[in-house]
Design an enzyme around this catalytic site. Structure first.
Site, short mmCIF file in Angstrom:
data_model
loop_
_atom_site.label_atom_id
_atom_site.label_comp_id
_atom_site.label_asym_id
_atom_site.label_seq_id
_atom_site.Cartn_x
_atom_site.Cartn_y
_atom_site.Cartn_z
N GLU A 1 34.94 31.22 40.39
CA GLU A 1 33.35 31.00 40.57
C GLU A 1 33.31 29.90 41.49
OE1 GLU A 1 31.73 30.23 36.47
OE2 GLU A 1 32.61 31.79 35.81
N CYS B 1 37.61 33.29 32.55
CA CYS B 1 38.54 34.42 32.70
C CYS B 1 40.01 33.98 32.19
CB CYS B 1 38.79 34.49 34.43
SG CYS B 1 37.43 35.48 35.02
N ARG C 1 31.98 27.34 30.02
CA ARG C 1 32.56 28.38 29.14
C ARG C 1 34.01 27.90 28.90
NH1 ARG C 1 30.90 34.08 31.12
NH2 ARG C 1 30.57 32.94 33.08
N PHE D 1 47.45 25.40 42.43
CA PHE D 1 47.64 25.68 41.10
C PHE D 1 48.61 24.70 40.35
CE2 PHE D 1 44.26 28.57 39.42
CZ PHE D 1 43.52 28.84 40.64
N ASP E 1 21.12 46.92 34.70
CA ASP E 1 21.17 46.15 33.50
C ASP E 1 20.04 46.46 32.38
OD1 ASP E 1 23.19 43.15 33.33
OD2 ASP E 1 21.67 43.73 31.67
C1 UDX Z 1 39.95 32.42 37.99
C2 UDX Z 1 40.96 33.14 39.06
O1 UDX Z 1 41.08 32.15 40.06
C3 UDX Z 1 40.20 34.31 39.68
O2 UDX Z 1 41.09 35.04 40.59
C4 UDX Z 1 39.85 35.40 38.45
O3 UDX Z 1 38.96 36.59 39.18
C5 UDX Z 1 38.99 34.74 37.50
O4 UDX Z 1 39.61 33.47 36.83
P1 UDX Z 1 37.80 30.91 37.93
O5 UDX Z 1 37.88 31.17 36.57
O6 UDX Z 1 36.59 30.95 38.76
O7 UDX Z 1 38.71 32.08 38.66
O8 UDX Z 1 38.58 29.45 38.18
P2 UDX Z 1 39.66 28.63 38.80
O9 UDX Z 1 39.30 28.16 40.01
O10 UDX Z 1 40.90 29.63 39.14
O11 UDX Z 1 40.29 27.68 37.64
C6 UDX Z 1 40.44 28.06 36.45
C7 UDX Z 1 40.49 26.80 35.47
O12 UDX Z 1 41.94 26.28 36.05
C8 UDX Z 1 39.70 25.70 35.77
O13 UDX Z 1 39.36 25.06 34.48
C9 UDX Z 1 40.38 24.56 36.31
O14 UDX Z 1 40.09 23.15 36.24
C10 UDX Z 1 42.04 24.97 36.11
N1 UDX Z 1 42.89 24.28 37.01
C11 UDX Z 1 42.96 25.16 38.30
C12 UDX Z 1 43.90 23.42 36.61
O15 UDX Z 1 43.88 22.67 35.63
N2 UDX Z 1 44.86 23.15 37.54
C13 UDX Z 1 44.94 23.77 38.89
O16 UDX Z 1 45.95 23.44 39.65
C14 UDX Z 1 43.95 24.78 38.97
#
Ligand code: UDX
Length: 434
Positions: free
Chosen positions: A160, A265, A332, A254, A30
């Site tokens: 995360e 993401c 974020r 989900f 980095d």
């Molecule tokens: C996500 C993907 O799951 C992962 O595979 C990818 O590599 C990166 O993006 P992450 O961003 O860490 O991971 O969070 P995740 O746990 O998937 O949740 C994403 C968002 O969706 C959060 O804001 C969470 O609150 C929301 N969410 C998740 C919902 O609103 N309802 C759900 O049922 C699940």
């Protein structure tokens, strides 16, 4: 294997640390000196459960190190993983500047090396980027013949908060390869993982990542739309989701309705895919709708608050949860940001609480905060739950209520138990609850 990892964001650090745990020699590269110094002290520059331990172990064993000497790191390794960020441009399309810079740096470094070198793209990139952007830059800058370069694409599926676990025990590994060299390298790196492995070309691998994230984001927006109907028709979406999830084709995951998805993401990737489809004149009605629903969910939280409190000007509102999801300090694209901005614009007095995210959130909006629940709720007219931290699910509602001025709870995650909240004397309103 001797591996260099470009980029020490959360994908690069988790990739480097877990590959060192598997016995490889890793150098994390980095340009930010502070991050590299911290890494070399055996500390994680980011908060991610389990990462500190792996970094400490790797540094102590000597098979993990950080360096700002990018050229040397590449030359002294056989394989380079590209793990740099792929942010959004203003129009939502993907910004490939970091990818291009990394590719140029690799190309320049490879001029000083004779042996075959394999480059694996791990960053999330729009289909064809590995073959049509990364490879041509590396070929041109290095002056190498094609047979001296291995090129592959191996997407990450790290969440995360559980990224280390996800990397050590993945559901699947996608081995995107443009040649036998990259195929063999990736097969060797992941030989001890017994999960399903899919071998495909790089553009398929790139698309698997986007399609997976777009599907999960769409599943959330679909759940949110169904939940909004439930709110009108006197149905509890939580029960609906439970019933839907019993169908193994649907799965219970989900389907949690609420204020929408955030994080580094989903919003970025869905926007990038929609923008790419638009620029190639295919378009995507579903992705556009997924984003629209996600934008409108925080507004529903505001609407419910206004419905209960009337004019917001001068009202004291306590926000529980500033991060985009629980178990992280990452704010974020947090839906809380949208809600807080709107409340502040309406003249409400907002005070925020979060177990981990206060410092980061204050960098975006400098609201009053406190890290004790009792302090935050003092004199509040209303509580809005925005992130379903365990601490909030277990809070002593009765004693909090006594410290408040009003009795309204708006649940932006359909996370609290409606009976218990009402028993404690609250006026409870939630997304997805009729
Ligand atoms: C996500 C993907 O799951 C992962 O595979 C990818 O590599 C990166 O993006 P992450 O961003 O860490 O991971 O969070 P995740 O746990 O998937 O949740 C994403 C968002 O969706 C959060 O804001 C969470 O609150 C929301 N969410 C998740 C919902 O609103 N309802 C759900 O049922 C699940």
């Amino acid at each position: 294997m001797k591996i260099s990892v470009m980029g020490t964001g959360y994908v690069g650090l988790v990739t480097g640390a877990t590959l060192s745990e598997a016995g490889n020699d890793i150098v994390c590269l980095d340009i930010v000196e502070d991050k590299i110094n911290q890494l070399n002290k055996g500390e994680s520059p980011i908060f991610e459960p389990g990462l500190d331990k792996l970094i400490k172990k790797g540094i102590a064993k000597g098979n993990l190190k950080g360096s700002t000497n990018i050229e040397q790191g590449i030359v002294e390794s056989d394989i380079t993983f590209i793990c740099v960020g792929t942010p959004s441009k203003k129009d939502g399309s993907i910004d490939l500047n970091y990818i291009k810079n990394a590719s140029s740096a690799i190309g320049r470094a490879l001029r000083h090396k004779q042996d075959v070198h394999t480059i694996i793209v791990k960053s999330t990139v729009i289909p064809q980027t590995t073959e049509n952007v990364v490879l041509p830059i590396i070929s041109k800058k290095s002056g190498r013949k094609r047979e001296n370069i291995g090129i592959g694409m191996n997407p990450e599926f790290l969440r995360e908060g559980s990224a280390v676990k996800d990397a050590l025990k993945p559901d699947r590994i996608v081995i995107g390869h443009a040649d036998e060299v990259a195929l063999n390298v990736l097969k060797e790196i992941y030989k001890d993982h017994d999960c399903p492995k899919l071998e495909c070309n790089p553009r398929t691998a790139e698309f698997i990542k986007y399609a997976s994230n777009a599907f999960l984001a769409t599943k959330i927006s679909f759940a949110n739309e169904m939940a909004n109907m439930c709110s009108i028709w006197g149905i509890d979406f939580k029960e609906v989701a439970e019933g839907m999830g019993m169908d193994s084709r649907i799965s219970p995951q989900f389907l949690q309705a609420g204020a929408g998805f955030g994080g580094s993401c989903f919003p970025k990737d869905v926007k990038a895919l929609a923008a790419a489809a638009k620029s190639d004149k295919i378009g995507s009605k579903i992705l556009t709708a997924t984003l629209e629903v996600n934008e409108s969910q925080p507004k529903i939280v505001i609407g419910m608050t206004k419905e209960r409190l009337g004019v917001l000007k001068g009202k004291k509102i306590a926000i529980l949860g500033l991060t985009f999801k629980p178990e992280t300090d990452d704010v974020r694209e947090s839906r809380t940001e949208i809600v807080v901005k709107e409340l502040v614009d309406e003249g409400a007095k907002v005070i925020g609480h979060d177990p981990e995210g206060i410092e980061n959130f204050k960098k975006i909006i400098d609201i009053e905060t406190s890290n004790t629940l009792n302090e935050v709720v003092k004199g509040a007219d209303c509580l809005i739950l925005m992130t379903e931290w365990k601490e909030y699910l277990e809070m002593d509602l009765k004693s909090l209520k006594e410290r408040m001025n009003g009795n309204v709870i708006i649940d932006g995650r359909r996370a609290l138990n409606p009976e218990k909240v009402k028993e404690a004397g609250f006026d409870y309103k939630s997304i997805g609850l009729g």
